[in-house]
Write an enzyme that holds these catalytic residues in place. Structure first.
Site, PDB file in Angstrom:
ATOM      1  N   ASN A 282       2.447  -6.181   3.866  1.00 46.85           N
ATOM      2  CA  ASN A 282       3.745  -6.527   3.277  1.00 46.85           C
ATOM      3  C   ASN A 282       3.549  -7.592   2.206  1.00 46.85           C
ATOM      4  OD1 ASN A 282       3.926  -9.237   4.619  1.00 46.85           O
ATOM      5  ND2 ASN A 282       3.988  -7.954   6.468  1.00 46.85           N
TER       6      ASN A 282
ATOM      7  N   ALA B 126       4.628 -16.039  10.365  1.00 50.77           N
ATOM      8  CA  ALA B 126       3.922 -14.900   9.774  1.00 50.77           C
ATOM      9  C   ALA B 126       4.829 -13.676   9.687  1.00 50.77           C
ATOM     10  CB  ALA B 126       2.689 -14.564  10.612  1.00 50.77           C
TER      11      ALA B 126
ATOM     12  N   LYS C  47     -13.223   7.058   5.122  1.00 51.16           N
ATOM     13  CA  LYS C  47     -12.142   7.104   4.145  1.00 51.16           C
ATOM     14  C   LYS C  47     -11.466   8.472   4.151  1.00 51.16           C
ATOM     15  CE  LYS C  47     -11.201   6.766  -0.795  1.00 51.16           C
ATOM     16  NZ  LYS C  47     -11.756   6.577  -2.140  1.00 51.16           N
TER      17      LYS C  47
ATOM     18  N   ILE D  64       4.640 -10.699  18.736  1.00 52.58           N
ATOM     19  CA  ILE D  64       3.897 -11.929  19.008  1.00 52.58           C
ATOM     20  C   ILE D  64       4.816 -13.055  19.446  1.00 52.58           C
ATOM     21  CG2 ILE D  64       2.424 -13.720  18.000  1.00 52.58           C
ATOM     22  CD1 ILE D  64       1.267 -11.554  16.157  1.00 52.58           C
TER      23      ILE D  64
END
Length: 417
Positions: A222, A287, A301, A321
């Site tokens: 983000n 956070a 990948k 959290i």
């Protein structure tokens, strides 16, 4: 947990508070209380216009001292009252400072008790502007403020936001809590030994984004810059707290005196947070943790081929959290969360406060241009179970100082009860 009673950083300081006319004068009562809480002796001067907004009796009761109003009071001036007040003050703060009083100070006028005391004083002087946004932008006001700055007078504010007249813009007086902390900072930086009122208090602060790997070269993340969390860590450390900063990937320098733990994913951040929370007093979850992660990270990948115009990723929820910290039954720290919202900010923040069993939550509207992610400024509203306090738009370092002070006050209040 460590029980800490912050020292009184303004103990022994004489603060002369000048209040000029304006709707923000009602905040002066809280400002007197905030200064007294920090140990200051406070005396108040009301201009005639200010007395139309707040009564001398209120300010006398809060300050414990008579309120000065008139330069021509025979009883006071028999003892050269304005000279004695000017000599008494260690610091003069004019809050709110209207456009009128700013103009009169800038031009050296002495036509009332407040401006006469200012001219007669050698103490440092600060003004906290409060006025309509158009009055603040007026070239005359800007010139007057420039004059004050050239005279080494401190300018505290203003902030931006909604105004009593219905306008929106610069011109709001800084909040009392913030002004009190600016005075504390002044005496800390000018004194020989800076005060450390949070010595012995331990903070854990999470900051920045998390990165959730898709494959070895791609990830979900983000726009969080980590600036708010780092500013909080710096503010707490500056006041003497022991600070552990758990940081997602950011391009920021570790604040002085702060221990930093670098993590990438939400799982890593949760593990570090749960470990640190066991030995700390206050946990601040600043956070921007990713809500989801890959159910399985691709070992190689992911390749683009001619027939895969659409790529479907299977995601699973990350752990919450802040809720896991608040749910601790042993060694639970005082837990403060953040809610970055784009709509119905108050409603969503208060729901999170309740659902996650938090002590406080700091809500900000990241849909507003110029605040929140990647900006230098922010505005917050802090909610508790029976508490609400708005902190207006300001630079993140100043906001962090005010927020740390507010959090510690609420933490101490809870421990008392």
């Amino acid at each position: 947990m460590t029980s800490v009673t912050p020292s009184l950083p303004l103990q022994g300081k004489n603060i002369l508070l000048g209040i000029s006319g304006g709707i923000a004068a009602y905040k002066a009562a809280d400002l007197v209380r905030r200064l007294k809480e920090r140990g200051a002796e406070v005396r108040v001067i009301l201009t005639p216009a200010a007395a139309e907004f707040i009564t001398p009796l209120t300010l006398q009761a809060l300050s414990g001292n008579p309120v000065g109003q008139s330069l021509l009071d025979p009883a006071a001036e028999a003892a050269m009252g304005h000279i004695e007040l000017a000599r008494w003050a260690d610091f003069i703060l004019v809050a709110p400072a209207s456009a009128d009083v700013i103009a009169r100070i800038a031009h050296g006028m002495a036509n009332d008790l407040l401006t006469t005391c200012i001219l007669a004083a050698s103490a440092p002087l600060a003004v906290a502007p409060a006025m309509n946004q158009q009055m603040y932008k007026n070239i005359a006001t800007q010139n007057n403020l420039a004059t004050l700055k050239s005279h080494k007078i401190h300018i505290y504010g203003p902030a931006a936001g909604d105004q009593a007249c219905g306008d929106v813009g610069m011109g709001r007086m800084f909040e009392p809590l913030q002004l009190a902390e600016l005075l504390v900072e002044h005496f800390q930086t000018t004194g020989s030994t800076p005060a450390k009122p949070l010595t012995g208090l331990k903070f854990v602060i999470t900051a920045g984004p998390t990165r959730e790997a898709i494959d070895p070269v791609r990830y979900i993340s983000n726009h969080s810059s980590g600036k708010m969390g780092y500013a909080l860590a710096a503010a707490a450390a500056k006041l003497g707290a022991e600070v552990t900063l758990i940081s997602g990937p950011v391009q920021l320098t570790t604040p002085t005196g702060v221990s930093r733990i670098d993590v990438a994913s939400a799982i890593e951040m949760q593990q570090a947070a749960l470990t640190a929370a066991q030995t700390h007093d206050i946990f601040i979850g600043c956070a921007a943790v990713a809500d989801y992660r890959m159910a399985e990270v691709a070992p190689q990948k992911l390749k683009k081929t001619a027939d895969n115009d659409v790529l479907t990723l299977q995601l699973v929820k990350n752990p919450d959290i802040i809720a896991s910290i608040a749910a601790l039954t042993s060694h639970r720290p005082y837990t403060v969360g953040f809610a970055a919202e784009t709509e119905q900010v108050a409603q969503y923040a208060q729901q999170k406060l309740l659902n996650k069993n938090l002590d406080l939550i700091c809500a900000n509207d990241v849909s507003v241009a110029g605040q929140g992610f990647n900006s230098e400024q922010n505005a917050l509203t802090v909610y508790g179970p029976q508490f609400e306090q708005a902190l207006p738009l300001q630079d993140k370092n100043t906001l962090a100082q005010a927020l740390i002070t507010l959090i510690v006050e609420q933490y101490q209040n809870e421990k008392k009860h």
